[in-house]
Design a protein around this motif. Structure first.
Motif, PDB file in Angstrom:
ATOM      1  N   PHE A   1      29.046 -14.899  18.972  1.00  0.00           N
ATOM      2  CA  PHE A   1      28.281 -13.781  19.854  1.00  0.00           C
ATOM      3  C   PHE A   1      26.901 -14.657  20.270  1.00  0.00           C
ATOM      4  CE2 PHE A   1      27.337 -11.491  16.302  1.00  0.00           C
ATOM      5  CZ  PHE A   1      26.189 -11.121  16.038  1.00  0.00           C
ATOM      6  N   PHE A   2      26.118 -14.096  21.024  1.00  0.00           N
ATOM      7  CA  PHE A   2      24.831 -14.833  21.421  1.00  0.00           C
ATOM      8  C   PHE A   2      23.731 -13.699  21.408  1.00  0.00           C
ATOM      9  CE2 PHE A   2      27.835 -18.105  22.947  1.00  0.00           C
ATOM     10  CZ  PHE A   2      26.853 -19.471  22.899  1.00  0.00           C
ATOM     11  N   LYS A   3      22.764 -14.363  20.150  1.00  0.00           N
ATOM     12  CA  LYS A   3      21.462 -13.325  20.112  1.00  0.00           C
ATOM     13  C   LYS A   3      20.260 -13.395  21.654  1.00  0.00           C
ATOM     14  CE  LYS A   3      19.461 -11.550  16.395  1.00  0.00           C
ATOM     15  NZ  LYS A   3      20.247 -10.315  15.980  1.00  0.00           N
ATOM     16  N   ALA A   4      19.816 -13.203  22.711  1.00  0.00           N
ATOM     17  CA  ALA A   4      18.761 -13.534  22.827  1.00  0.00           C
ATOM     18  C   ALA A   4      17.582 -14.167  22.474  1.00  0.00           C
ATOM     19  CB  ALA A   4      18.372 -12.731  23.635  1.00  0.00           C
TER      20      ALA A   4
ATOM     21  N   LYS B   1      20.319 -22.693  21.650  1.00  0.00           N
ATOM     22  CA  LYS B   1      21.314 -21.991  21.146  1.00  0.00           C
ATOM     23  C   LYS B   1      20.766 -21.061  19.820  1.00  0.00           C
ATOM     24  CE  LYS B   1      24.747 -23.964  22.158  1.00  0.00           C
ATOM     25  NZ  LYS B   1      24.654 -26.028  22.541  1.00  0.00           N
ATOM     26  N   PHE B   2      21.012 -19.849  20.069  1.00  0.00           N
ATOM     27  CA  PHE B   2      20.680 -19.049  18.938  1.00  0.00           C
ATOM     28  C   PHE B   2      22.338 -18.563  19.074  1.00  0.00           C
ATOM     29  CE2 PHE B   2      18.220 -15.384  16.943  1.00  0.00           C
ATOM     30  CZ  PHE B   2      18.575 -15.239  15.331  1.00  0.00           C
ATOM     31  N   LEU B   3      23.764 -18.660  17.874  1.00  0.00           N
ATOM     32  CA  LEU B   3      24.662 -19.063  18.074  1.00  0.00           C
ATOM     33  C   LEU B   3      24.709 -17.959  16.379  1.00  0.00           C
ATOM     34  CD1 LEU B   3      25.054 -22.277  18.925  1.00  0.00           C
ATOM     35  CD2 LEU B   3      26.536 -20.807  19.573  1.00  0.00           C
ATOM     36  N   CYS B   4      25.926 -16.733  16.795  1.00  0.00           N
ATOM     37  CA  CYS B   4      26.225 -15.996  15.995  1.00  0.00           C
ATOM     38  C   CYS B   4      27.038 -15.755  15.405  1.00  0.00           C
ATOM     39  CB  CYS B   4      25.470 -14.888  15.894  1.00  0.00           C
ATOM     40  SG  CYS B   4      23.419 -14.695  16.482  1.00  0.00           S
TER      41      CYS B   4
ATOM     42  N   CYS C   1      17.758  -7.250  20.637  1.00  0.00           N
ATOM     43  CA  CYS C   1      16.222  -6.611  21.464  1.00  0.00           C
ATOM     44  C   CYS C   1      15.356  -7.716  20.989  1.00  0.00           C
ATOM     45  CB  CYS C   1      16.615  -5.427  20.786  1.00  0.00           C
ATOM     46  SG  CYS C   1      17.860  -4.162  21.271  1.00  0.00           S
ATOM     47  N   ASP C   2      14.353  -7.094  21.430  1.00  0.00           N
ATOM     48  CA  ASP C   2      12.871  -7.832  20.902  1.00  0.00           C
ATOM     49  C   ASP C   2      12.448  -8.329  19.351  1.00  0.00           C
ATOM     50  OD1 ASP C   2      12.094  -8.423  23.440  1.00  0.00           O
ATOM     51  OD2 ASP C   2      11.059  -7.769  24.456  1.00  0.00           O
ATOM     52  N   THR C   3      12.300  -8.971  18.596  1.00  0.00           N
ATOM     53  CA  THR C   3      11.911  -8.894  16.895  1.00  0.00           C
ATOM     54  C   THR C   3      13.750  -8.644  16.571  1.00  0.00           C
ATOM     55  OG1 THR C   3      11.680  -6.130  16.869  1.00  0.00           O
ATOM     56  CG2 THR C   3       9.916  -8.446  17.658  1.00  0.00           C
ATOM     57  N   PHE C   4      14.921  -8.983  17.386  1.00  0.00           N
ATOM     58  CA  PHE C   4      16.072  -8.373  16.178  1.00  0.00           C
ATOM     59  C   PHE C   4      16.292 -10.049  15.948  1.00  0.00           C
ATOM     60  CE2 PHE C   4      17.861  -4.305  17.527  1.00  0.00           C
ATOM     61  CZ  PHE C   4      16.906  -3.321  17.687  1.00  0.00           C
ATOM     62  N   GLY C   5      15.580 -10.693  15.473  1.00  0.00           N
ATOM     63  CA  GLY C   5      16.115 -12.396  14.971  1.00  0.00           C
ATOM     64  C   GLY C   5      14.766 -13.089  14.109  1.00  0.00           C
ATOM     65  N   PRO C   6      14.788 -12.050  13.680  1.00  0.00           N
ATOM     66  CA  PRO C   6      13.297 -12.612  12.216  1.00  0.00           C
ATOM     67  C   PRO C   6      14.570 -13.556  11.546  1.00  0.00           C
ATOM     68  CG  PRO C   6      13.088 -10.622  11.874  1.00  0.00           C
ATOM     69  CD  PRO C   6      14.575 -10.542  12.839  1.00  0.00           C
ATOM     70  N   THR C   7      13.334 -15.052  11.435  1.00  0.00           N
ATOM     71  CA  THR C   7      13.860 -16.533  11.438  1.00  0.00           C
ATOM     72  C   THR C   7      13.270 -16.788   9.782  1.00  0.00           C
ATOM     73  OG1 THR C   7      13.182 -17.318  12.224  1.00  0.00           O
ATOM     74  CG2 THR C   7      15.497 -17.173  13.282  1.00  0.00           C
TER      75      THR C   7
END
Length: 282
Positions: A98-101, A72-75, A175-181
């Protein structure tokens, strides 16, 4: 330890950064940095290895997302009082979730791609928390024992999609690429206090965000405990914990948003740096 996943997208290999800053390959010991190696016992086995005996990786390969097969990507939203103030929002009574895809997740230095129709793409430097052992109904006192480690997350956000397309924030966050980790997963033993970390974000060399995790409304321990009352947190889940002030939508007298060619540089003390170039989707 500083654990990494390096190589081309979809073909990342496990590695670690040794005390001299050399990237070392872990493929003879684990298949990936994923849920199977995030528990205390598995991390202890990796910690017991002699880094100098591991193969050094030549060159400067791409660093991928710090965890493979993220669950899960929980925000958590509006978790810094001064950020809430700049957006005109009330201080929340409970952590806003909220969640990020998961399809938004990319490496620390991968390009950020503005989707078609985007006019309000924004930046957010955040402390990411990676769960190492399952957490359900845990207290605040025991919450941090369930953490494998920490990383930087850029919670990139398209504000028009987020607030004007009707529905939840997820539309503007996923959106695609909106979660750099990344660039690293720094194990929790190296972070004495997750509530004492300096944070910054620059755009084109100009400082936009300066903060410290000490000003969180809800601490990492409080967030984990709260979420664990609602759902089981599993190894490999990632929680991103909110952003300090200085986001584009809060700029005065007018908001400032990203445009193609912009460069974002993020840093959190002890967790390394990120650098992303912004481009427009075709």
């Amino acid at each position: 330890m500083k654990l990494v996943r390096y190589g081309d997208t979809g073909a990342e290999r496990p590695g670690l950064i040794d005390p001299e800053g050399v990237l070392r390959d872990l493929s003879d010991h684990v298949t990936d940095i994923n849920a199977s190696v995030l528990g205390d016992a598995a991390l202890a086995r990796l910690r017991a290895l002699d880094p100098s005996a591991l193969p050094a990786v030549n060159g400067s390969p791409r660093l991928g997302p710090v965890v493979g097969d993220i669950g899960k990507f929980l925000c958590i939203g509006l978790n810094y009082s001064d950020h809430a103030a700049e957006t005109g929002a009330a201080i929340p009574e409970h952590p806003i979730l909220f969640f990020k895809a998961n399809s938004a997740i990319v490496g620390a230095n991968d390009d950020v791609v503005m989707p078609r129709g985007s006019t309000h793409t924004d930046w957010e430097v955040e402390l990411g928390v990676v769960i190492g052992t399952a957490a359900k109904y845990v207290s605040e006192d025991e919450a941090l024992n369930h953490v494998a480690g920490y990383c930087i997350v850029n919670d990139v956000s398209e504000r028009h999609f987020q607030t004007q397309l009707t529905g939840q924030w997820t539309k503007g966050k996923s959106c695609d690429t909106f979660g750099p980790t990344g660039p690293y997963l720094v194990t929790r033993d190296e972070i004495a206090d997750p509530q004492a970390l300096d944070m910054s974000l620059d755009v084109n060399g100009k400082r936009m965000q300066t903060g410290n995790t000490a000003t969180m409304i809800f601490t990492v321990a409080q967030i984990i405990s709260h979420l664990s009352q609602l759902m089981t947190l599993h190894p490999g889940d990632v929680i991103t914990t909110g952003t300090p002030p200085g986001v584009g939508m809060g700029m005065k007298p007018e908001p400032v948003y990203l445009k193609p060619g912009d460069v974002m540089e993020l840093e959190i003390s002890g967790l390394g740096k990120q650098r992303q170039t912004v481009r427009q989707d075709a």
